[in-house]
Design a protein around this motif. Structure first.
Motif, PDB file in Angstrom:
ATOM      1  N   SER A 163       0.822  -1.212   0.000  1.00 18.30           N
ATOM      2  CA  SER A 163       0.000   0.000   0.000  1.00 18.30           C
ATOM      3  C   SER A 163       0.855   1.259   0.000  1.00 18.30           C
ATOM      4  N   TYR A 173     -10.528   0.052   5.375  1.00 19.04           N
ATOM      5  CA  TYR A 173     -10.892   1.368   5.908  1.00 19.04           C
ATOM      6  C   TYR A 173     -10.107   2.481   5.210  1.00 19.04           C
ATOM      7  N   CYS A 174      -8.817   2.261   4.966  1.00 17.73           N
ATOM      8  CA  CYS A 174      -8.003   3.276   4.288  1.00 17.73           C
ATOM      9  C   CYS A 174      -8.518   3.543   2.874  1.00 17.73           C
ATOM     10  N   TRP A 189      -7.504  -0.532  -2.582  1.00 18.41           N
ATOM     11  CA  TRP A 189      -7.470  -0.930  -1.175  1.00 18.41           C
ATOM     12  C   TRP A 189      -8.820  -1.436  -0.698  1.00 18.41           C
ATOM     13  N   ALA A 240     -11.287   5.852   3.327  1.00 19.58           N
ATOM     14  CA  ALA A 240     -10.765   7.150   3.746  1.00 19.58           C
ATOM     15  C   ALA A 240     -10.254   7.957   2.552  1.00 19.58           C
TER      16      ALA A 240
END
Length: 274
Positions: free
Chosen positions: A118, A165-166, A151, A169
């Motif tokens: 990532s 979650y990222c 992601w 976000a």
């Protein structure tokens, strides 16, 4: 447990079986237990046990990986752009691919590889934009959108909650930038209407996925809780000339959110634990 101790224990179990000191079924269970433990440890190619045994394959593998990292770091900028793009994709495929392979074997290595992949996804993207003098106003939002989509997909597939979650976000960051350009002078009521429907949608998806898919409802609930505070965060950090009472409103919403979580704790804890 090292190899010598394991062999000693297995010999003792075999002695107990011959002497009838323990039931035969229990001896078989203990033997399989220690054999399975050894197989799990040996399945990790970079374990301390394999390094201590001096396996030439492990040391050559480590030397190759370190050399490849230095090679890419030093000469990446002089590669032609097709080779730069191919190199970036190969590195990401290796990181995420081995993260998927080790998901059931070694959870820590899987999470580490997913995190490295990532960071490299974002790093390679920003590096390519800077190297080729691309328009950041167009390519950076596109990179953010691509990272968020990647992601979210990988986090959902591999059941890695933080990665999932990222992804959301990054999509929220992109949504905030888009709404800021479309309505730079939006009132506080407009900001609430921009973000709160998404909050309700994510909480509803958390409840829905709890009944359909295991392991992801907690992520959607966390995203929904974050979106509950986004109107005030948007006003304070991403916009200008908002009154000071917005900070007080943020505190009130934090207290209201905590009260709702406390009231419905028996429901959402079940979603998160599923």
């Amino acid at each position: 447990m090292n190899l010598e101790k394991r062999e000693i224990i297995i010999r003792e179990i075999q002695y107990w079986r011959r002497s009838k000191l323990l039931p035969e079924q229990y001896c078989d269970f203990l033997t399989n237990l220690y054999n399975d433990e050894a197989e799990i440890k040996d399945s990790n190619p970079v374990s301390l046990q394999n390094l201590q045994q001096g396996s030439i394959k492990v040391w050559l593998f480590g030397f190759g990986i370190i050399s490849l990292i230095f090679l890419i770091s030093l000469y990446f900028s002089v590669f032609p752009w097709p080779l730069q793009l191919a190199t970036s994709l190969c590195v990401l495929v290796v990181c995420y691919g081995y993260s998927a392979i080790y998901r059931d074997r070694n959870n820590m290595i899987s999470l580490l590889l997913a995190g490295v992949g990532s960071v490299l996804t974002l790093g390679f993207g920003l590096w390519l934009i800077a190297l080729h003098d691309l328009d950041p106003d167009f390519w950076r939002p596109l990179l953010i959108a691509g990272c968020g989509l990647l992601w979210c997909a990988l986090g959902f597939t591999l059941r890695i909650g933080l990665l999932h979650y990222c992804g959301f976000a990054f999509w929220a960051l992109l949504y905030a930038g888009f709404s800021g350009q479309m309505r730079p002078d939006a009132s506080m009521l407009e900001l609430e209407l921009i973000w709160l429907p998404l909050c309700v949608l994510m909480v509803w998806l958390s409840w829905l996925l709890y009944h359909k898919v295991s392991g992801v409802s907690g992520v959607y609930l966390g995203v929904g809780v974050s979106l509950w505070l986004m109107p005030e965060i948007d006003a304070l950090w991403l916009r200008q000339d908002y009154p000071g009472w917005v900070s007080l409103l943020l505190i009130v919403k934090v207290a209201a959110g905590l009260a709702l979580l406390f009231i419905f704790r028996k429901k959402w804890i079940t979603w998160v634990a599923s």
